[in-house]
Write a protein that holds these residues in place. Structure first.
Motif, PDB file in Angstrom:
ATOM      1  N   PRO A   2      -9.779  -8.213   1.606  1.00 42.05           N
ATOM      2  CA  PRO A   2     -10.085  -9.294   2.564  1.00 42.05           C
ATOM      3  C   PRO A   2      -8.973 -10.344   2.558  1.00 42.05           C
ATOM      4  O   PRO A   2      -8.347 -10.571   1.521  1.00 42.05           O
ATOM      5  CB  PRO A   2     -11.384  -9.899   2.008  1.00 42.05           C
ATOM      6  N   PRO A   3      -8.709 -10.954   3.729  1.00 39.35           N
ATOM      7  CA  PRO A   3      -7.713 -12.040   3.726  1.00 39.35           C
ATOM      8  C   PRO A   3      -8.180 -13.177   2.825  1.00 39.35           C
ATOM      9  O   PRO A   3      -9.383 -13.446   2.726  1.00 39.35           O
ATOM     10  CB  PRO A   3      -7.671 -12.505   5.191  1.00 39.35           C
ATOM     11  N   LYS A   4      -7.228 -13.806   2.161  1.00 39.03           N
ATOM     12  CA  LYS A   4      -7.576 -14.904   1.254  1.00 39.03           C
ATOM     13  C   LYS A   4      -6.982 -16.204   1.793  1.00 39.03           C
ATOM     14  O   LYS A   4      -5.762 -16.323   1.954  1.00 39.03           O
ATOM     15  CB  LYS A   4      -7.028 -14.616  -0.145  1.00 39.03           C
ATOM     16  N   ILE A   5      -7.876 -17.120   2.097  1.00 40.23           N
ATOM     17  CA  ILE A   5      -7.447 -18.375   2.737  1.00 40.23           C
ATOM     18  C   ILE A   5      -7.759 -19.563   1.824  1.00 40.23           C
ATOM     19  O   ILE A   5      -8.883 -19.688   1.320  1.00 40.23           O
ATOM     20  CB  ILE A   5      -8.209 -18.599   4.078  1.00 40.23           C
ATOM     21  N   GLY A   6      -6.780 -20.418   1.659  1.00 43.51           N
ATOM     22  CA  GLY A   6      -7.001 -21.670   0.927  1.00 43.51           C
ATOM     23  C   GLY A   6      -7.359 -22.761   1.918  1.00 43.51           C
ATOM     24  O   GLY A   6      -6.731 -22.888   2.969  1.00 43.51           O
ATOM     25  N   VAL A  32      -3.808 -17.094  -2.607  1.00 45.14           N
ATOM     26  CA  VAL A  32      -4.086 -17.166  -1.165  1.00 45.14           C
ATOM     27  C   VAL A  32      -2.918 -16.632  -0.323  1.00 45.14           C
ATOM     28  O   VAL A  32      -1.761 -16.722  -0.719  1.00 45.14           O
ATOM     29  CB  VAL A  32      -4.421 -18.619  -0.711  1.00 45.14           C
ATOM     30  N   ASP A  33      -3.282 -16.061   0.847  1.00 45.24           N
ATOM     31  CA  ASP A  33      -2.254 -15.577   1.777  1.00 45.24           C
ATOM     32  C   ASP A  33      -1.870 -16.680   2.751  1.00 45.24           C
ATOM     33  O   ASP A  33      -0.749 -16.727   3.242  1.00 45.24           O
ATOM     34  CB  ASP A  33      -2.789 -14.403   2.610  1.00 45.24           C
ATOM     35  N   ARG A  90     -19.403 -23.421   4.580  1.00 41.26           N
ATOM     36  CA  ARG A  90     -20.453 -22.510   5.084  1.00 41.26           C
ATOM     37  C   ARG A  90     -20.170 -22.115   6.528  1.00 41.26           C
ATOM     38  O   ARG A  90     -20.317 -20.954   6.901  1.00 41.26           O
ATOM     39  CB  ARG A  90     -21.833 -23.171   4.976  1.00 41.26           C
ATOM     40  N   HIS A  91     -19.752 -23.091   7.318  1.00 44.71           N
ATOM     41  CA  HIS A  91     -19.445 -22.810   8.723  1.00 44.71           C
ATOM     42  C   HIS A  91     -18.309 -21.775   8.816  1.00 44.71           C
ATOM     43  O   HIS A  91     -18.397 -20.796   9.549  1.00 44.71           O
ATOM     44  CB  HIS A  91     -19.049 -24.110   9.429  1.00 44.71           C
ATOM     45  N   LEU A  92     -17.244 -21.995   8.045  1.00 47.99           N
ATOM     46  CA  LEU A  92     -16.085 -21.091   8.116  1.00 47.99           C
ATOM     47  C   LEU A  92     -16.446 -19.694   7.606  1.00 47.99           C
ATOM     48  O   LEU A  92     -15.971 -18.685   8.133  1.00 47.99           O
ATOM     49  CB  LEU A  92     -14.906 -21.667   7.324  1.00 47.99           C
ATOM     50  N   LYS A  93     -17.315 -19.644   6.599  1.00 47.35           N
ATOM     51  CA  LYS A  93     -17.709 -18.329   6.072  1.00 47.35           C
ATOM     52  C   LYS A  93     -18.518 -17.546   7.117  1.00 47.35           C
ATOM     53  O   LYS A  93     -18.415 -16.332   7.227  1.00 47.35           O
ATOM     54  CB  LYS A  93     -18.516 -18.494   4.787  1.00 47.35           C
ATOM     55  N   GLN A  94     -19.322 -18.286   7.883  1.00 49.24           N
ATOM     56  CA  GLN A  94     -20.096 -17.639   8.948  1.00 49.24           C
ATOM     57  C   GLN A  94     -19.176 -17.111  10.040  1.00 49.24           C
ATOM     58  O   GLN A  94     -19.357 -16.016  10.556  1.00 49.24           O
ATOM     59  CB  GLN A  94     -21.041 -18.664   9.565  1.00 49.24           C
ATOM     60  N   GLU A  95     -18.171 -17.937  10.378  1.00 51.73           N
ATOM     61  CA  GLU A  95     -17.232 -17.569  11.448  1.00 51.73           C
ATOM     62  C   GLU A  95     -16.277 -16.457  11.019  1.00 51.73           C
ATOM     63  O   GLU A  95     -15.764 -15.719  11.838  1.00 51.73           O
ATOM     64  CB  GLU A  95     -16.377 -18.785  11.835  1.00 51.73           C
ATOM     65  N   HIS A  96     -15.988 -16.387   9.727  1.00 56.03           N
ATOM     66  CA  HIS A  96     -15.009 -15.415   9.214  1.00 56.03           C
ATOM     67  C   HIS A  96     -15.616 -14.673   8.021  1.00 56.03           C
ATOM     68  O   HIS A  96     -15.214 -14.889   6.872  1.00 56.03           O
ATOM     69  CB  HIS A  96     -13.724 -16.133   8.778  1.00 56.03           C
ATOM     70  N   PHE A 101     -12.544 -17.353   0.809  1.00 61.02           N
ATOM     71  CA  PHE A 101     -12.021 -18.725   0.858  1.00 61.02           C
ATOM     72  C   PHE A 101     -11.916 -19.329  -0.542  1.00 61.02           C
ATOM     73  O   PHE A 101     -12.760 -19.067  -1.407  1.00 61.02           O
ATOM     74  CB  PHE A 101     -12.943 -19.613   1.704  1.00 61.02           C
ATOM     75  N   PHE A 102     -10.879 -20.128  -0.718  1.00 58.20           N
ATOM     76  CA  PHE A 102     -10.722 -20.933  -1.930  1.00 58.20           C
ATOM     77  C   PHE A 102     -10.645 -22.380  -1.470  1.00 58.20           C
ATOM     78  O   PHE A 102      -9.952 -22.672  -0.498  1.00 58.20           O
ATOM     79  CB  PHE A 102      -9.404 -20.611  -2.651  1.00 58.20           C
ATOM     80  N   TYR A 103     -11.329 -23.288  -2.180  1.00 54.59           N
ATOM     81  CA  TYR A 103     -11.221 -24.698  -1.812  1.00 54.59           C
ATOM     82  C   TYR A 103     -10.152 -25.332  -2.696  1.00 54.59           C
ATOM     83  O   TYR A 103     -10.254 -25.322  -3.924  1.00 54.59           O
ATOM     84  CB  TYR A 103     -12.569 -25.418  -1.952  1.00 54.59           C
TER      85      TYR A 103
END
Ligand code: ATP
Length: 193
Positions: A2-6, A32-33, A90-96, A101-103
């Motif tokens: 899966p893509p990894k987004i910070g 993260v990518d 939560r919103h971003l996880k629903q959309e993607h 995701f990493f915060y």
């Protein structure tokens, strides 16, 4: 894989070279990518920003223009205010749904993380990616937070937005602290004076 987004959130009032350097450190780590820089319209744990949302966005776009693998995101402006990070995540996880995701945060934010609203819920949603910051340690940070934290190599720059605002209002130079294009905007808009 899966893509990894910070996700790198902040008030960016104004964005400075410390932010740019920390962004590179996240990207240089293998965690993260890509990095999404989230501009917070109404930070829950800080005073209201001095510069308007639109001007902070303009400075952020100018600072990260042409920087590979970084996007500036205005998503928090379209979500309910104040901008609780858990809501954004939560919103971003629903959309993607296929993205991990990493915060991302500086070490100063980690030591205050237990004061964030819904911080335990954030830890249930994603892991934290933390970059070192001068003068801050994480000795006192709760075990549950450290269990969800990854640390990235970072050579810290001792710069903060508050210092920049203070210097401008004292009539001192901030030339070394912000990218040239951001300096131009600060001068043109007569911010922080
Ligand atoms: P202020 O001085 O107004 O509190 P700031 O410089 O901390 O602002 P923010 O927009 O609040 O900037 O920061 C966004 C994120 O960047 C936070 O996670 C913060 O920890 C991190 N950060 C800011 N400056 C640095 C720095 N010099 N080194 C490492 N992390 C930083």
């Amino acid at each position: 894989m899966p893509p990894k987004i910070g996700l790198f959130g902040g008030t960016f009032d104004p964005v400075h070279k410390g932010h740019l350097s920390i962004a590179h450190s996240y990207l240089d780590s293998d965690f993260v990518d890509k990095l999404w820089v989230l501009l917070t319209p109404y930070p829950p744990h800080k005073q209201l920003s001095q510069a308007s949302y639109e001007i902070r966005l303009k400075m952020l776009n100018a600072a990260f223009e042409g920087v590979n693998r970084v996007s500036v995101s205005t998503i928090e402006n379209s979500l309910p205010k104040p901008s609780y990070s858990v809501q954004t995540i939560r919103h971003l996880k629903q959309e993607h749904p296929d993205t991990e995701f990493f915060y991302c945060m500086g070490e100063d934010s980690l030591s205050k993380f237990h004061t964030w609203k819904y911080y335990r819920e954030i830890l249930e949603e994603c892991e934290l990616l933390v970059a070192k910051r001068p003068g801050v340690t994480h000795d006192e940070v709760e075990e549950v937070i450290l269990d969800h934290s990854y640390f990235v190599e970072h050579t810290p720059l001792d710069i903060s937005s508050s210092e920049i605002r203070g210097r401008v209002s004292a009539g001192e130079s901030i030339e070394d602290l912000v990218p040239d294009k951001v300096l131009e905007i600060i001068e043109k808009e007569q911010l922080y004076s």
